[in-house]
Write a protein that holds these residues in place. Structure first.
Motif, mmCIF file in Angstrom:
data_model
loop_
_atom_site.group_PDB
_atom_site.id
_atom_site.type_symbol
_atom_site.label_atom_id
_atom_site.label_comp_id
_atom_site.label_asym_id
_atom_site.label_seq_id
_atom_site.Cartn_x
_atom_site.Cartn_y
_atom_site.Cartn_z
ATOM 1 N N THR A 1 0.645 -1.263 0.108
ATOM 2 C CA THR A 1 0.016 -0.018 -0.133
ATOM 3 C C THR A 1 0.786 1.548 0.051
ATOM 4 N N SER A 2 2.126 0.984 0.607
ATOM 5 C CA SER A 2 2.888 2.416 0.563
ATOM 6 C C SER A 2 4.450 1.767 0.602
ATOM 7 N N TYR B 1 5.112 1.109 4.477
ATOM 8 C CA TYR B 1 4.447 -0.171 4.664
ATOM 9 C C TYR B 1 5.538 -1.129 4.645
ATOM 10 N N TYR C 1 14.078 4.730 1.029
ATOM 11 C CA TYR C 1 13.841 5.878 0.008
ATOM 12 C C TYR C 1 15.285 6.179 -0.531
ATOM 13 N N THR D 1 0.670 1.572 -11.879
ATOM 14 C CA THR D 1 0.368 1.659 -10.309
ATOM 15 C C THR D 1 -1.178 1.707 -10.267
#
Length: 101
Positions: free
Chosen positions: A30-31, A34, A49, A84
């Motif tokens: 979901t992200s 996560y 990141y 996406t």
């Protein structure tokens, strides 16, 4: 195969490798934060990141790895879905077919 994939990662290899494991083992993605909570991703969310921003993948090595993965008599067939967004319902009916290259 895992060692071959790791060899394709040239910068921030450890973090990218763990990110790969997280993507493959997560029940849903979901992200990015996560994914950093997945047990196989043992680093901080910031390194996730950083790996995406500065990590590098040797595309030629990836191609060689994919070609070596199957028996020599198999035709080379690769499919990638990098979307996406959810696919419309008619997509699978239209594109879920074998097409000769």
């Amino acid at each position: 195969m895992r060692g071959g994939w790791y060899d394709c990662l040239t910068v921030r290899a450890d973090a990218l490798f763990e990110l790969t494991d997280a993507v493959l083992s997560a029940p849903t993605v979901t992200s990015l934060p996560y994914l950093s909570l997945e047990p196989v991703f043992r680093r901080s969310w910031g390194s996730l990141y950083d790996a995406l921003a500065t990590g590098r993948i040797d595309a030629e090595r990836v191609g060689e790895l994919l070609m070596a993965a199957g028996p020599p008599e198999w035709p080379l067939t690769f499919a990638v879905d990098a979307s996406t967004h959810p696919q419309p319902p008619w997509t699978s009916e239209r594109f879920d077919q074998d097409h000769p290259a």
